[in-house]
Design an enzyme around this catalytic site. Structure first.
Site, PDB file in Angstrom:
ATOM      1  N   TYR A   1       0.775  -1.164   0.038  1.00  0.00           N
ATOM      2  CA  TYR A   1      -0.179   0.033   0.112  1.00  0.00           C
ATOM      3  C   TYR A   1       0.948   1.139  -0.038  1.00  0.00           C
ATOM      4  CZ  TYR A   1      -4.167   2.662   1.741  1.00  0.00           C
ATOM      5  OH  TYR A   1      -5.090   3.334   2.104  1.00  0.00           O
TER       6      TYR A   1
ATOM      7  N   HIS B   1      -2.347   7.639  -3.441  1.00  0.00           N
ATOM      8  CA  HIS B   1      -3.470   6.556  -3.345  1.00  0.00           C
ATOM      9  C   HIS B   1      -3.961   6.798  -1.544  1.00  0.00           C
ATOM     10  CE1 HIS B   1      -6.117   3.401  -3.500  1.00  0.00           C
ATOM     11  NE2 HIS B   1      -5.405   2.647  -2.649  1.00  0.00           N
TER      12      HIS B   1
ATOM     13  N   SER C   1      -7.503 -11.226  -9.235  1.00  0.00           N
ATOM     14  CA  SER C   1      -6.391 -10.350  -9.566  1.00  0.00           C
ATOM     15  C   SER C   1      -6.073 -10.960 -10.779  1.00  0.00           C
ATOM     16  CB  SER C   1      -5.553 -10.590  -8.454  1.00  0.00           C
ATOM     17  OG  SER C   1      -5.895 -10.000  -7.419  1.00  0.00           O
TER      18      SER C   1
END
Ligand code: CA
Length: 415
Positions: free
Chosen positions: A128, A133, A257
């Protein structure tokens, strides 16, 4: 960069230049699964090529459903093979060029073959690591004043995902169902997700295993990274919002995914290194690194309605990553967690600072409040049934282009 010239005709906008020479697995009517590389519009069948002993090795490693055994040969060997391919493709007198019958055995049009999942994936981790983002998501779902959690600038946040549902480009999948809690209800409801999203990511493939207890330093991380792929980490935002506290994503992420089929080697990407993000506050010593370790990879996302045209919905760049791959790997192993060849470690959604650079629909439409209008006049807040989403990515410098091909998938209605 050393100038290379191949005798194979390659369009200047082609991802598979002589500077790339990626690795993948293909199948067609005659071949169940062979290791291959790519140049221009062709794949190069390495099992057939090795029938002439060009690499001086046991060719059975090229007759394989996955690249794992090939990657396990180690970088000294796989780099030697890649360099030998480059040499043969640049040598005007190569038997590959002059022996037409052999050329036709080794080279096949990419449009005539099917690319398979490149590696048998053991473990999949998702980070992350894009500050834009993380800031956007934190602003929307928590608190604009404290968008980043206190740990975010001290470590590359990540979670362990699921590998069973990672598919190669070209697949389709069903809209997932699950629990959601609408804002106007105090009880959860069950049904197909209404907020099916994309996540524009890349991933790196582990090329060397470690033992439990070992840690990989930022300086040595490159030895353990075989190469990179494009990655779309499909996400169900309504399921995610309800389920993610306190342990993070679960059913909102594990239904599908998508990866691109070609692994572009770290060596092919080296010329495109750029300065990393300025990291302030300074990091603990095990996360510090020297040199230019970020990468300039242009990343575009296209959405195509059923029977419609492709629409460019996002143009981002890998260089917006706050943490480098080397830092992610050093962090992942600092506690002694072992890694294996074929493990996939994804970047996390890669957003840039501009709204056109946001790497998810959640950000692009600001949680559905600013719908995107497509060329056919229809609007999208999130992904609709039968939409096809394609990620493309490439590096370009001094007219040298190295790209990844397509990472594409189609969303089917809920089953
Ligand atoms: Ca993700």
């Amino acid at each position: 960069m050393q100038t290379l010239k191949t005798w194979v005709s390659v369009n200047e906008n082609c991802d598979f230049s002589i500077y790339n020479i990626p690795f993948g697995i293909y199948s067609d009517k005659d071949v169940k699964h062979h290791v291959c590389s790519a140049i221009g519009d062709y794949i190069i069948d390495l099992f057939e090529l090795e029938s002439r002993d060009v690499f001086d090795m046991d060719r059975s490693v090229f007759d394989n459903q996955y690249l794992n055994s090939f990657i396990e040969l180690g970088k000294p060997t796989t780099n030697k093979i890649r360099n030998k391919i480059i040499e043969l493709l640049c040598d005007e007198n190569s038997f590959l060029k002059t022996d037409t019958a052999f050329f036709n055995k080794v080279f096949k049009k990419q449009s005539d073959v099917k690319m398979l999942l490149p590696v048998k994936i053991g473990d999949y981790t998702d980070f992350y690591s894009s500050i834009d983002h993380a800031t956007n998501i934190g602003t929307m779902i928590r608190d604009p004043k404290n968008a980043l959690m206190p740990n975010w600038k001290h470590l590359p946040v990540g979670y362990h995902g699921r590998s069973s549902s990672i598919c190669v480009s070209g697949h389709s999948f069903y809209r997932p169902k699950g629990q959601q809690k609408p804002a106007d209800s105090d009880q959860p409801v069950f049904g197909p997700t209404k907020l099916l999203d994309i996540e524009l990511e890349t991933a790196f493939i582990i090329g060397k295993a470690t033992h439990m207890g070992d840690s990989v330093s930022t300086a040595n991380a490159g030895d353990y990274i075989f190469g990179m792929v494009l990655f779309n980490d499909w996400s169900a935002r309504d399921i995610q919002t309800w389920e993610y506290v306190p342990l993070g994503p679960f059913l909102a992420k594990n239904f599908a995914s998508t990866v691109s089929p070609w692994i572009v080697t770290l060596e092919a990407l080296e010329p495109f290194r750029v300065k990393g993000y300025v990291q302030n506050p300074p990091l603990l010593p095990y996360l510090q690194y020297k040199g230019d370790r970020n990468l300039d990879i242009k990343l575009d996302v296209y959405l195509k309605p059923q029977n419609g045209e492709e629409n460019l919905i996002c143009s981002s760049n890998y260089k917006y990553m706050y943490y480098t791959m080397e830092q992610q790997l050093a962090h992942h192993t600092v506690n002694g967690c072992n890694i294996n060849v074929g493990d996939v470690m994804a970047s996390g959604t890669i957003s840039g600072p501009q709204p056109s650079e946001y790497g998810s629909m959640m950000e692009l439409t600001w949680r559905g409040t600013k719908p995107i209008t497509l060329k056919d006049g229809s609007e999208r807040k999130f992904v609709n049934d039968n939409d096809t989403v394609t990620i493309r990515g490439y590096c370009k410098k001094d007219n040298v282009r190295v790209g990844f091909g397509n990472c594409t998938a189609t969303l089917l209605p809920a089953k």
